[in-house]
Scaffold this active site. Structure first.
Site, short mmCIF file in Angstrom:
data_model
loop_
_atom_site.label_atom_id
_atom_site.label_comp_id
_atom_site.label_asym_id
_atom_site.label_seq_id
_atom_site.Cartn_x
_atom_site.Cartn_y
_atom_site.Cartn_z
N ASN A 1 0.88 -1.16 0.00
CA ASN A 1 0.00 0.00 0.00
C ASN A 1 0.92 1.22 0.00
O ASN A 1 1.47 1.59 1.04
CB ASN A 1 -0.89 -0.05 1.26
CG ASN A 1 -1.87 1.10 1.30
OD1 ASN A 1 -1.80 2.03 0.50
ND2 ASN A 1 -2.79 1.04 2.25
N ARG B 1 -2.41 -2.12 -3.62
CA ARG B 1 -3.66 -1.39 -3.41
C ARG B 1 -3.59 -0.15 -4.31
O ARG B 1 -2.62 0.60 -4.28
CB ARG B 1 -3.75 -0.94 -1.96
CG ARG B 1 -4.98 -0.09 -1.76
CD ARG B 1 -4.89 0.74 -0.52
NE ARG B 1 -6.09 1.54 -0.40
CZ ARG B 1 -6.17 2.65 0.30
NH1 ARG B 1 -5.11 3.11 0.94
NH2 ARG B 1 -7.29 3.32 0.37
N HIS C 1 -13.23 2.28 -0.27
CA HIS C 1 -13.25 1.19 0.72
C HIS C 1 -13.85 -0.10 0.14
O HIS C 1 -14.36 -0.95 0.88
CB HIS C 1 -14.12 1.55 1.96
CG HIS C 1 -13.55 2.64 2.83
ND1 HIS C 1 -14.35 3.58 3.43
CD2 HIS C 1 -12.29 2.91 3.22
CE1 HIS C 1 -13.60 4.41 4.15
NE2 HIS C 1 -12.35 4.02 4.03
N ARG D 1 -13.27 14.84 7.85
CA ARG D 1 -14.01 15.22 6.64
C ARG D 1 -15.47 15.53 6.98
O ARG D 1 -16.06 14.88 7.84
CB ARG D 1 -13.97 14.11 5.60
CG ARG D 1 -12.60 13.77 5.10
CD ARG D 1 -12.69 12.87 3.86
NE ARG D 1 -11.40 12.36 3.48
CZ ARG D 1 -11.07 11.06 3.52
NH1 ARG D 1 -11.96 10.16 3.88
NH2 ARG D 1 -9.86 10.68 3.17
N GLU E 1 -8.30 -5.88 4.51
CA GLU E 1 -8.13 -5.47 3.11
C GLU E 1 -6.89 -6.09 2.48
O GLU E 1 -6.88 -6.43 1.30
CB GLU E 1 -8.08 -3.94 3.03
CG GLU E 1 -9.43 -3.34 3.38
CD GLU E 1 -9.38 -1.88 3.77
OE1 GLU E 1 -9.67 -1.04 2.91
OE2 GLU E 1 -9.05 -1.57 4.93
#
Ligand code: ADP
Length: 406
Positions: free
Chosen positions: A7, A91, A180, A241, A385
């Protein structure tokens, strides 16, 4: 088969090295401060002591050299030859509309990744650098890309189009993409297995609640809607956010505060959400402490966070035309009994009844949290993940090997 999962961020690379026969992680680690003379590689071989190496790691290529070297190292390594890395899974944040599944990286795929940079200008360039570095240091090793967006790409147009002139979608690819995806896919598949039902016969809402938060409505294994949009800014309130709001608000603030586009972007992405409302922290543990201490702004932040999840549960139950399971995952979803309890409170009307005592006992691992007789199964399922990336990579590489034999 052994698969290295990467990643790659702008100044960091996270890695996990899997033995796919056992699905176990042989080693994992993180390279931080790439671009600096005092970059740090933290390496943890499973069952052995963690080590830290400080070095001058000026770019992603050098970082990958370090990762390969430490995997090979005599004292801390887990392989004796580079060729034991059978495949690399990357990823990749944004696959645009091009990728509806994971892919073997080819020259054509690289070109498409570059074309998608303008959709994810902060994330895709470091992802591409990670792939290029691996091509250089592991030239004969197959590499695969697993996208955050691809699980959602086949949403129906009524879910992905915005209410703006259609030409803007055609011209600039402005639509809901969602993110996601690997997590939503993984936990929904696990939920179907835990319910002992084929995924094709399930209606599931997944709530991935971490620093970034998103929900997905998954019908028969397909994402039919999700809360994040063109960027990860839309939908739920997150650590920093804003989530959903009237778009005019930002135009008004920009005019009043004389903000540039960049400043407005930073305001919405870095200074809003839990931290913006509480004025204190983006970390849910600290927000919960604030609530327990009677801090009014922490309570606002917590309540807005929970309320918005509840609203989407209602919306997505309607979108799915029913609901078999609600799944909580991510750092908050897996660990905050308070968030799960408050989200599920008063949702009996929607068939959701959790066993509060069980929920509050902080059970570990995959747990069915709903009461016996609850129409909807409520689960908490730890996401993984990296494992999804490793599994997709293994499958693609095996298919390629099989087809080359034919
Ligand atoms: P990321 O999205 O960066 O992968 P995580 O999935 O690890 O992040 O989620 C981080 C969030 O999880 C933080 O808001 C953190 O406060 C929250 N979290 C972790 N443990 C707990 C806990 N025990 N109770 C409440 N929140 C928690």
């Amino acid at each position: 088969m052994k698969v290295l999962v990467l990643n790659s961020g702008s100044s960091s690379i996270k890695y996990q090295f899997f033995d796919m026969n056992t699905k176990e992680v042989l080693a994992k680690g993180l390279v931080e401060r790439i671009g600096m003379s005092s970059a740090i590689l933290t390496h943890t071989p499973t069952g052995k002591e963690q080590i830290k190496i400080v070095g001058e790691i000026l770019d992603h290529s050098i970082a990958i050299e370090y990762v390969i070297a430490v995997l090979l190292s005599k004292n801390h390594g887990v392989i004796t030859d580079k060729s034991e890395i059978d495949a690399v899974g990357h990823r990749v944040v944004h696959g645009g509309e091009t990728f509806s599944g994971s892919v073997l990286i080819t020259d054509q795929v690289m070109k498409a990744l570059v074309d998608n940079i303008e959709l994810a200008p902060l994330h895709n360039p470091p992802n591409i650098k990670g792939i290029e570095a691996c091509k250089k240091h592991l030239p004969n090793t197959p590499q695969c890309g697993v996208f955050d967006t691809s699980f959602h790409v086949k949403m129906p147009p009524h879910a992905f189009l915005y209410g703006i002139p259609y030409e803007l979608y055609k011209k600039y690819k402005i639509r809901r993409y969602g993110f996601h995806g690997t997590s939503h896919r993984f936990v929904s598949e696990r939920a179907a297995i835990l319910m002992n039902k084929p995924i094709t016969e399930t209606k599931i809402i997944t709530a991935h609640l971490g620093n970034g938060c998103s929900m997905a409505a998954i019908d028969g294994g397909h994402s039919i809607d999700t809360t994040m949009g063109f960027t990860p800014l839309e939908g739920l309130i997150m650590g920093t956010r804003s989530g959903d709001m009237d778009p005019s608000v930002i135009l008004h603030i920009m005019a009043k505060e004389e903000l540039s586009i960049q400043e407005a972007n930073t305001l919405l992405n870095k200074h809003s959400g839990l931290i913006g409302i509480s004025g204190d922290s983006s970390d849910m543990r600290e927000i919960e402490n604030g609530v327990n201490e009677g801090n009014k702004r922490a309570k606002y932040a917590f309540d807005i966070f929970v309320y918005r999840i509840k609203k989407y549960i209602g919306a997505y139950t309607a979108a799915l035309g029913g609901l078999d399971a609600l799944v909580f995952t991510g750092g908050i979803g897996e660990n905050s009994e308070m968030v799960r309890r408050e989200v599920c409170k008063n949702l009996e009307c929607a068939g959701i009844e959790i066993d509060v005592e069980l929920n509050d006992s902080r059970p570990k691992g995959e747990v069915l949290l709903s009461k016996k007789g609850s129409k909807v199964n409520v689960f908490k399922i730890p996401t993984n993940e990296e494992l999804v990336i490793a599994l997709d990579t293994e499958q693609i590489v095996k298919e390629q090997l099989d087809s080359s034999k034919e």
